[in-house]
Scaffold this motif. Structure first.
Motif, mmCIF file in Angstrom:
data_model
loop_
_atom_site.group_PDB
_atom_site.id
_atom_site.type_symbol
_atom_site.label_atom_id
_atom_site.label_comp_id
_atom_site.label_asym_id
_atom_site.label_seq_id
_atom_site.Cartn_x
_atom_site.Cartn_y
_atom_site.Cartn_z
ATOM 1 N N HIS A 398 0.807 -1.213 0.000
ATOM 2 C CA HIS A 398 0.000 0.000 0.000
ATOM 3 C C HIS A 398 0.843 1.268 0.000
ATOM 4 N N ASN A 510 1.172 10.796 7.458
ATOM 5 C CA ASN A 510 0.040 9.880 7.354
ATOM 6 C C ASN A 510 -1.276 10.604 7.646
ATOM 7 N N ASN A 514 -4.214 11.152 4.901
ATOM 8 C CA ASN A 514 -5.572 10.691 5.214
ATOM 9 C C ASN A 514 -6.575 11.825 5.035
ATOM 10 N N TYR A 518 -9.540 11.439 2.397
ATOM 11 C CA TYR A 518 -10.941 11.321 2.812
ATOM 12 C C TYR A 518 -11.685 12.663 2.799
ATOM 13 N N MET A 547 -16.642 10.748 10.509
ATOM 14 C CA MET A 547 -16.998 9.431 11.070
ATOM 15 C C MET A 547 -18.034 9.620 12.164
ATOM 16 N N TYR A 560 -9.000 -1.785 10.287
ATOM 17 C CA TYR A 560 -10.366 -1.264 10.307
ATOM 18 C C TYR A 560 -10.479 -0.059 9.378
ATOM 19 N N THR A 562 -13.649 2.642 7.804
ATOM 20 C CA THR A 562 -15.069 2.992 7.927
ATOM 21 C C THR A 562 -15.765 2.698 6.593
ATOM 22 N N ALA A 565 -15.154 5.363 4.095
ATOM 23 C CA ALA A 565 -13.808 5.304 3.505
ATOM 24 C C ALA A 565 -13.757 4.240 2.409
ATOM 25 N N GLY A 572 -6.772 1.932 0.536
ATOM 26 C CA GLY A 572 -6.304 1.956 1.934
ATOM 27 C C GLY A 572 -6.280 0.566 2.526
ATOM 28 N N THR A 573 -5.501 0.404 3.578
ATOM 29 C CA THR A 573 -5.412 -0.913 4.224
ATOM 30 C C THR A 573 -5.856 -0.872 5.674
ATOM 31 N N ILE A 575 -4.029 0.242 8.219
ATOM 32 C CA ILE A 575 -3.001 0.009 9.247
ATOM 33 C C ILE A 575 -2.184 1.258 9.556
ATOM 34 N N GLY A 576 -2.320 2.282 8.687
ATOM 35 C CA GLY A 576 -1.526 3.500 8.883
ATOM 36 C C GLY A 576 -1.722 4.096 10.263
#
Ligand code: ADP
Length: 620
Positions: A398, A510, A514, A518, A547, A560, A562, A565, A572-573, A575-576
């Motif tokens: 990623h 990060n 993000n 988003y 969120m 995880y 949302t 997202a 996205g994965t 984990i960031g």
């Protein structure tokens, strides 16, 4: 399966030692006493002694005899008839299990004493008077005709009242008496006396292994027989003189067996419902001595040693073997502990069941449980390692995709088209900066991995937080430009942090990416940095998808994402943020998030400031 050699073995021995202590304590409780008694009785019935020709017989005064010959009132006359009726049998000894202490009807006493005078090798009984340290002696009229007086004191078990042992020697009021059956044996063997030592008694050539045990005298275990001892009732003897043959040459025990009159009945290991009359117990004692079927209890030291062996062997088994092999040997240990009393019984040794069985069961269960929990721990650790590895793969694919794509695209541009020198230079610079970024990213990733495993000490260098933010803003700008998002810096305090600049840069970058990822186009992302007390608050605020409260509690959990997202189309994965969290925590800080669906989010890194110190102290 774990390699046995690499496992710590000491805990197994500690566990086994604790189990041993518990088993030994349990083995000496009254409950254990009862269980061991019960097991002993069962063993005794399970392995009855061989049935050779018995030396003894019982001449019983039963209910029918009493009914026919005047009941208890006429007992002495009946006894006289019995002794006279017995004479043709030429018994080797006659032991009367009746306390004939007091004077009674003169006529009857006279008849009985006359019968006694005609009876050779006669033994009379004497018992302890209840609650008094005194013997109840035979009546003086009878005493001269007795070759010996034996005691008939019963010694039932203190836990369950069952008669298992007899005191071969009993002293009261400075007068020591041998047991009735022992005296009968002495007279039957024609031995002048009983020779005693601390460890045994000797009669003729026979050694009886009954050591003196302090106050307990010389207890001997009675080897009750499976088959009943031959009996003839006085009534039968008188009414059918031919029955005397059954008593011929025997040692005859005469006593009352009538249900209503025999007061010396006791439960024994072989009694089922009705207790055994005393006279029969004496005959069993006699046969135990005559047939040399002695049983003796195992010493405490050997019991402790056996328990120790069981516990330590179990510990060794579980320390060096695993899985079914260990369980199999553990089961053998348990079987062995249960078999031990049986095997030893064959050699006449009474070994308790509870202490060795408890030692084996407890140590096997506890060592197995310990081994199981260790295996579980190892399993969950290897599962965690596996998922960390998977995360790493996700992360690599990623996070490293975009610089790689840029490098690939640019190099393709350079090779395919004829570009101006200036353009070439620009692209070469881009390739250079992206590959540097890639290298940094790899380093950061490796550092995070090592941080997670606790292998790496966090760098502790002072650095300017503002510089970190500015660098990140510059790097994120092209990304924001693509979505026409305004990337703006608000108030940026000039404070210093202490820690790992590289990692902190990763965290801020990060959050910025993000925020851009988003947020819809034409919105704003604002970075501010303020000092509040001893802490720095670095906030990244966007006007993006946001969120809800439930989602807020879950973000930062690895993998995880949302729903919004996922639907946004952004790659996205999940984990960031978890890595960001880890980095911030390692800097002694935390992350606060406020957000609402559709109205943007604000991620704030709150970290302690670096208290101004001389440079020499800071390095470290
Ligand atoms: P990724 O972005 O690769 O999915 P992250 O760990 O960085 O992984 O983020 C986890 C999730 O948190 C995202 O998938 C998204 O659902 C949510 N998230 C993070 N930052 C924002 C933001 N600024 N606005 C809305 N949602 C966000």
């Amino acid at each position: 399966m774990a390699k046995p050699a690499s496992r710590p073995i000491l805990p197994y021995y500690l566990i086994a030692a604790l189990c041993l202590a518990a088993a030994l304590i349990a083995g000496w409780t009254p409950l254990a006493g009862r269980i061991d008694n019960y097991h002993y009785d069962w063993t005794l019935r399970l392995y009855p002694p061989p049935e050779p020709a018995l030396e003894s017989a019982i001449l019983e005064i039963d209910d029918l005899t009493l009914l026919r010959y005047g009941g208890a009132r006429n007992l002495r006359r009946t006894l006289a008839l019995a002794l006279d009726g017995l004479a043709p049998a030429k018994p080797r000894a006659v032991a009367i299990d009746l306390i004939l202490a007091e004077e009674s009807d003169a006529d009857q006493d006279h008849v009985l004493s006359a019968a006694m005078s005609r009876t050779p090798n006669l033994i009379l009984s004497s018992d302890l008077i209840a609650n008094a340290d005194q013997w109840e002696e035979p009546y003086t009229l009878f005493r001269p005709f007795a070759q010996a007086v034996g005691h008939v004191h019963a010694d039932p078990d203190r836990y369950d009242g069952i008669s298992r042992e007899v005191q071969l020697e009993k002293a009261a009021h400075r007068l020591r008496r041998w047991a009735l059956a022992l005296e009968a044996f002495r007279l039957a063997r024609g031995a002048p006396d009983i020779i005693e030592s601390a460890s045994d008694l000797r009669i003729g050539g026979l050694v009886i292994p009954v050591p003196r045990r302090g106050n307990r005298g010389r207890p001997m275990f009675i080897r009750y027989r499976g088959h009943p001892i031959p009996r003839v009732s006085v009534r039968q003897l008188i009414e059918d003189p031919a029955t005397v043959r059954r008593l011929s040459g025997k040692v005859v025990f005469v006593g009352v067996t009538s249900q209503s009159q025999a007061r010396d009945r006791l439960m024994t290991p072989v009694s089922t419902i009705t207790p055994m009359p005393g006279v029969e117990i004496h005959a069993h004692i006699y046969e135990t001595i005559a047939q040399r079927e002695f049983l003796w209890p195992a010493g405490n030291v050997s019991i402790v040693l056996a328990c120790l062996m069981l516990a330590m062997v179990t510990a060794t088994v579980f320390a060096f073997l695993t899985g079914w092999q260990a369980y199999g040997v553990g089961a053998i240990q348990i079987l062995w502990a249960h078999a031990l009393p049986h095997l030893l019984f064959q050699s006449g040794i009474i070994f308790p069941l509870l202490a060795p069985a408890a030692s084996a069961w407890l140590s096997v269960i506890c060592c197995a449980a310990w081994q199981y929990s260790l295996t579980r721990k190892q399993l969950s650790k290897s599962e965690a390692d596996r998922s960390r590895y998977q995360q790493a793969i996700h992360f690599v694919s990623h996070e490293m995709r975009s610089p790689l794509t840029a490098i690939q695209g640019s190099s393709e541009l350079m090779s395919r088209y004829n570009l101006s020198d200036e353009k070439r230079k620009q692209i070469a610079q881009m390739i250079n900066s992206e590959s540097k970024r890639l290298a940094r990213m790899i380093q950061a990733f490796l550092d995070v991995e090592r941080l997670g495993e606790g292998q790496m000490e966090l760098k502790r260098e002072p650095f300017s937080a503002r510089d970190v933010v500015i660098v990140c803003l510059e790097r994120a700008r092209p990304l924001a430009a693509r979505k026409r998002i305004r990337l703006e810096a608000g108030e940026l305090s000039a404070d210093e942090l202490l820690g790992d600049r590289e990692l902190m840069e990763y965290a801020v970058y990060n959050l910025l990416t993000n925020a851009v990822k988003y947020s819809p186009p034409e919105t704003q992302v604002l970075v501010t940095m303020r000092r509040l007390g001893e802490r720095l608050h670095l906030a990244v605020r966007d006007q993006g998808i946001g969120m809800d409260e439930k989602e807020l509690t879950r973000i930062g959990t690895k993998f995880y994402r949302t729903t919004a997202a996922e639907k946004s189309g952004e790659v996205g994965t999940g984990i960031g943020l978890s890595i960001v969290n880890q980095i911030v925590e390692r800097h002694g800080g935390r992350i606060e998030v406020s957000s609402a669906p559709g109205s943007g989010s604000c991620f704030t890194i709150i970290v302690p400031l670096h208290a101004a110190k001389p440079a020499a102290e800071v390095k470290g």
